[in-house]
Design a protein around this motif. Structure first.
Motif, short mmCIF file in Angstrom:
data_model
loop_
_atom_site.label_atom_id
_atom_site.label_comp_id
_atom_site.label_asym_id
_atom_site.label_seq_id
_atom_site.Cartn_x
_atom_site.Cartn_y
_atom_site.Cartn_z
N ILE A 136 35.88 11.74 0.62
CA ILE A 136 34.46 11.87 0.25
C ILE A 136 34.10 13.34 0.11
O ILE A 136 34.80 14.20 0.66
CB ILE A 136 33.56 11.13 1.29
N GLY A 137 33.01 13.63 -0.60
CA GLY A 137 32.58 15.02 -0.79
C GLY A 137 33.66 15.79 -1.53
O GLY A 137 34.19 15.36 -2.55
N GLY A 138 34.05 16.92 -0.96
CA GLY A 138 35.07 17.75 -1.59
C GLY A 138 36.42 17.08 -1.66
O GLY A 138 37.27 17.48 -2.44
N SER A 139 36.62 16.05 -0.85
CA SER A 139 37.89 15.32 -0.89
C SER A 139 37.83 14.16 -1.88
O SER A 139 38.70 13.28 -1.86
CB SER A 139 38.22 14.82 0.51
N SER A 188 41.38 14.03 3.63
CA SER A 188 40.29 14.55 4.45
C SER A 188 40.74 15.86 5.06
O SER A 188 41.76 15.89 5.76
CB SER A 188 39.92 13.56 5.55
N LYS A 189 39.99 16.91 4.81
CA LYS A 189 40.37 18.21 5.38
C LYS A 189 40.42 18.10 6.91
O LYS A 189 41.37 18.52 7.53
CB LYS A 189 39.34 19.26 4.92
N PHE A 191 40.11 15.18 8.79
CA PHE A 191 40.53 13.86 9.24
C PHE A 191 39.66 13.36 10.39
O PHE A 191 40.09 12.61 11.27
CB PHE A 191 42.02 13.80 9.60
N GLY A 243 36.26 22.49 1.31
CA GLY A 243 36.40 21.16 0.71
C GLY A 243 36.01 21.15 -0.76
O GLY A 243 36.73 20.63 -1.62
N GLN A 462 28.57 24.80 5.58
CA GLN A 462 27.70 23.69 5.20
C GLN A 462 27.16 22.99 6.45
O GLN A 462 27.27 21.79 6.61
CB GLN A 462 28.40 22.67 4.27
N LYS A 469 25.01 13.50 10.36
CA LYS A 469 26.25 12.84 10.82
C LYS A 469 26.16 12.54 12.31
O LYS A 469 26.51 11.44 12.76
CB LYS A 469 27.46 13.75 10.59
O1 F6P Z 1 29.66 16.18 4.68
C1 F6P Z 1 30.06 17.26 3.94
C2 F6P Z 1 31.52 17.55 4.07
O2 F6P Z 1 31.77 18.26 5.25
C3 F6P Z 1 31.99 18.31 2.84
O3 F6P Z 1 31.81 19.66 2.93
C4 F6P Z 1 33.39 17.87 2.73
O4 F6P Z 1 33.90 18.11 1.45
C5 F6P Z 1 33.26 16.40 3.06
O5 F6P Z 1 32.31 16.38 4.09
C6 F6P Z 1 34.51 15.71 3.46
O6 F6P Z 1 35.13 16.30 4.56
P1 F6P Z 1 36.64 16.00 4.90
O7 F6P Z 1 37.47 16.46 3.78
O8 F6P Z 1 36.91 16.77 6.16
O9 F6P Z 1 36.77 14.53 5.12
#
Ligand code: F6P
Length: 500
Positions: A136-139, A188-189, A191, A243, A462, A469
């Protein structure tokens, strides 16, 4: 701290001067207020500044010493001080400095890329027909957008994306897929992301084990342990890649599967071309700097609170979604790096869509609404489909929209009158290729960084996303009926959810 006051006199001087008058004063601006970097051409001729105002903007750029700032970025210096990190996404694709940190990062990234190439080849040669990319997001947004933009009509592997924690998303993605011929990549960066852990579990259960599970993470041990994935199928990334800047790393594994490994490498080459341009070109002819200065002009001098990106290539339909995270997660800040409040506006709302559909939905408001929304139009000169007449129609719409917004048209009937004076930048790619898309995305990354410097904010953290969350995690027991919510409104809503 950037003082935009000096620019205000130019805005006052130019107030009421429409695009046709600007052109009459300076006919050469039509072709000269434009820059080209390889396959990317960008015309700023329909922005509301003249050369004098542009010079004043460049004076601002010179005060900021953007050249030195780009060098710090590329050299791997700590440009993300709130997290004590560098932001070395450039090292994922280019090797342009002699700094040891950047050199090491480049070598490490190349090693992982090689491993990724082998995994791509293995999957292409296997019985697997479909890949589900979970993140999700950057992933998610980078891989999703680039895969969608560049995927061939008859791909070797079909790549699907699952991001939302809503179980309906998983249900829809899995419907029609066969667990025997599907593999999944959990990206997930950290996880530690709720959505990805829950969806990863759905995939692991659905696949009946971890035999065709892959992972990409800056926490590879955690990825391997949580899902019992052998090290050979876990690709690392690093805390020095944000991310939203990570599609060039192993986070781009789904891209390589969707478009082929060689094309993935060509995407990196395109970004490297832009990196070199940005690092080595003087501010006056530097595309990322021009783009950033234009954004500052529209936001801080003219006060426009929104920015649109309209793609005139259906394959780029997800570019606005991707840019929303890149730009708004990077620049949506109201304190400077030193913790003091900013004293000017920062990021406008970024949004957009694909033309020509958007013309038949919200463009009415762009032409005649009370709020001016500066736009980036992104089109491609050559199409790859066999429908030449459609492509000509698409291009005619692209050109017409930017002209109509800028020039307007007067009429005795106020309902049929167009004020004009609505600025846009026209970005034309020679064709949509891995190289041109890589260069375009890198241009936006570098523009974002320049804007952050003007505002004195950190483009690479960010923290704004954390509170929600935390609260969501805290509410899990309440939703299971095991606790009460602290907040009375949340409690009343919980009662509705429970009783209905
Ligand atoms: O909620 C925002 C965020 O922290 C983004 O910056 C990031 O890309 C996304 O969540 C996903 O995070 P992760 O790659 O650690 O699952």
């Amino acid at each position: 701290m950037t003082n935009f006051d000096a620019l205000q006199s130019h805005a006052n001087r130019l107030r009421g001067t429409r695009a046709p008058a600007l052109l009459e004063q300076d006919p050469a601006r039509a072709s000269e207020l434009a820059l080209r970097v390889g396959p990317v051409y960008a015309s700023f001729a329909r922005q509301g500044y003249d050369r004098q105002a542009l010079d004043a903007l460049h004076a601002l750029a010179s005060d900021l010493d953007l050249k030195a700032a780009y060098q710090r970025l590329f050299r791997g210096e700590i440009v993300n001080p709130t997290e004590g990190r560098s932001a070395l996404h450039t090292a994922l694709r280019s090797n342009l400095t002699d700094a040891q940190v950047a050199q090491d990062a480049y070598a490490e990234a190349a090693g992982v890329r090689e491993r990724m190439g082998k995994l791509v080849a293995e999957l292409e040669a296997s019985e697997v027909t479909d890949i589900v990319s979970v993140g999700i997001g950057g992933s998610d947004l980078g891989p999703r957008h680039v895969s969608d933009a560049l995927r061939p009509l008859q791909p070797k592997l079909r790549v699907h994306f699952l991001s939302n924690v809503d179980g309906a998303a998983a249900q829809r993605v899995l419907a029609g897929l066969n667990p025997a011929t599907t593999a999944a990549i959990l990206i997930s960066k950290t996880f530690g992301t709720q959505e990805t852990l829950l969806n990863g579990k759905i995939l692991a259960d659905w696949l009946g084990g971890s035999e065709r599970l892959y992972a990409v993470s800056a926490n590879p041990e955690r990825a391997a342990k949580t899902f019992d994935i052998p090290d050979a199928r876990v690709l690392p990334m690093w805390d020095w890649v944000g991310g939203r800047y990570s599609l060039w790393s192993a986070v781009g594994f789904p891209i390589a599967l969707a478009i082929g490994f060689d094309n993935f490498c060509a995407l990196l080459d395109g970004a490297a071309l832009m990196d070199q341009h940005v690092l080595e070109t003087p501010a006056e002819s530097n595309l990322a700097i021009r783009h950033a200065l234009t954004a500052l002009w529209n936001r801080n001098v003219l006060g426009h609170a929104a920015h649109g990106v309209m793609t005139y290539d259906q394959r780029l339909a997800l570019l606005p979604n991707y840019l929303q995270q890149l730009v708004m997660e990077s620049l949506g800040k109201s304190v400077r790096i030193d913790g003091t409040p900013v004293d000017c506006e920062t990021v406008p709302v970024w949004w957009g869509g694909a033309g020509t559909d958007v013309q038949h939905s919200f463009f009415q408001a762009l032409h005649q609404g009370t709020q001016i929304v500066p736009l980036d139009f992104v089109g491609t000169i050559h199409n790859d489909d066999p429908y030449a007449e459609n492509h000509i129609a698409l291009l005619s719409n692209l050109l017409a929209q930017s002209e109509a917004l800028a020039n307007g048209q007067s009429s005795d009937d106020p309902h049929r009158s167009y004020a004009g004076g609505r600025p846009s930048t026209m970005i034309l790619l020679d064709a949509l290729t891995p190289q041109s898309l890589g260069a375009l995305i890198a241009m936006y990354e570098h523009s974002v960084y320049a804007q952050s410097l003007a505002w004195g904010i950190n483009a690479f953290d960010q923290f704004g996303v954390e509170l929600g969350k935390q609260l969501a995690n805290g509410l899990l027991p309440a939703l299971k009926g095991q606790a009460q919510a602290d907040d009375p409104v949340t409690q009343a809503l919980l009662e509705q959810i429970r009783t209905r």
